[in-house]
Design an enzyme around this catalytic site. Structure first.
Site, PDB file in Angstrom:
ATOM      1  N   GLU A  32       1.817   3.774   1.131  1.00  0.00           N
ATOM      2  CA  GLU A  32       1.265   4.854   1.949  1.00  0.00           C
ATOM      3  C   GLU A  32       0.402   4.312   3.072  1.00  0.00           C
ATOM      4  O   GLU A  32      -0.291   3.294   2.912  1.00  0.00           O
ATOM      5  CB  GLU A  32       0.412   5.829   1.116  1.00  0.00           C
ATOM      6  CG  GLU A  32       1.158   7.034   0.600  1.00  0.00           C
ATOM      7  CD  GLU A  32       1.894   6.763  -0.686  1.00  0.00           C
ATOM      8  OE1 GLU A  32       2.782   7.561  -1.040  1.00  0.00           O
ATOM      9  OE2 GLU A  32       1.592   5.747  -1.336  1.00  0.00           O
ATOM     10  N   THR A  33       0.459   5.010   4.193  1.00  0.00           N
ATOM     11  CA  THR A  33      -0.476   4.808   5.304  1.00  0.00           C
ATOM     12  C   THR A  33      -1.202   6.125   5.525  1.00  0.00           C
ATOM     13  O   THR A  33      -0.570   7.182   5.634  1.00  0.00           O
ATOM     14  CB  THR A  33       0.255   4.385   6.593  1.00  0.00           C
ATOM     15  OG1 THR A  33       0.880   3.110   6.372  1.00  0.00           O
ATOM     16  CG2 THR A  33      -0.709   4.278   7.761  1.00  0.00           C
TER      17      THR A  33
END
Length: 267
Positions: free
Chosen positions: A46-47
């Site tokens: 995830e970002t």
């Protein structure tokens, strides 16, 4: 375009362990397609993108921000470790002065508060219901072969399938289990399942720390072959978190985080 960007290892106190997430601080509105391009470039599970909600806000003094999460393949409605990473960046690197932060997200308002030994997240609790094994047998067999299964649950809110392995197995078995995720999106292509959780009942401590349960999490449907941390995580990076059920139908998750990279994204 220049954006402050960080990578933080969540649910650990040590660098290079736990669950890494990238965190971007957005001073101004970002073109919609750039969120996904940046997440693809970072290539982590995830970002996170933290944005100001009002022009007069600032990352040091304000206590409420917008927050979105992207895998390399798509936006997701909720991500615990990237929320913890976001709070760690604001608390520890930006030196935000507040003891509690509120994030406005696709899953409603989430809170992160400082604690002596980490950060506590206030997250929604999504119930799981019994799932007929025969309806998901092909999916489970493709993932773990003939491994014995004790119980299967499904969360319609999150579209997660939880598979509890037999109590005859121990932590070492789950750690070493070869899980085939490559074909899962083809086997389950109805949209019902977006994530697979394998979990195992914990064992008494003895010479090692005791845990209530161990788990591994797989989400090839959104571009994440395996997420590094989801309880005591039996992935190669490990990771630990404390979960407390609250009387108001939510949960508190406590964990640490180590910021391992700080820089500027240019494009």
């Amino acid at each position: 375009m220049k954006l402050p960007i960080f990578i933080a290892d969540a649910f650990t106190a040590k660098a290079f362990y736990g669950n890494p997430a990238a965190v971007c601080l957005l001073e101004n509105k970002l073109d919609e397609d750039l969120h996904q391009k940046i997440a693809r470039e970072m290539n982590l599970s995830e970002t996170a993108f933290i944005r100001k909600l009002h022009p007069t806000d600032n990352f040091t003094q304000s206590s409420c921000f917008g927050l979105r999460w992207f895998t390399p393949a798509s936006e997701v409605p909720l991500c615990g470790h990237a929320t913890l990473a976001s709070a760690a960046v604001l608390f520890h690197k930006i030196k935000n002065v507040n003891s509690t932060l509120t994030f406005v997200t696709l899953s409603g308002e989430l809170k992160a508060r400082k604690a002596e030994d980490g950060i506590i997240l206030d997250l929604p609790l999504y119930p799981a219901q019994p799932q007929d094994f025969h309806e998901v047998r092909d999916l489970i067999k493709a993932a773990i072969g003939d491994t014995l299964v004790q119980d299967v649950r499904y969360s319609p809110d999150t579209r997660k399938l939880l598979v509890r392995l037999s109590d005859t197995y121990d932590r070492s078995f789950l750690e070493k289990l070869k899980v085939n995720t490559q074909n899962l999106p083809q086997i389950e292509n109805t949209g019902k399942v977006k994530g697979l959780i394998l979990t195992l009942k914990g064992q008494p401590g003895g010479q090692t720390q005791a845990f209530d349960f161990y788990s591994r999490y797989f989400a090839p449907w959104v571009g994440v072959a395996e997420d590094p941390v989801t309880a005591f995580q039996c992935s190669c990076r490990g990771g630990e978190l404390e979960i407390s059920l609250r009387s108001d139908g939510r949960i508190d998750i406590r964990g640490g985080a180590a910021v391992v990279l700080e820089g500027t994204l240019t494009a």
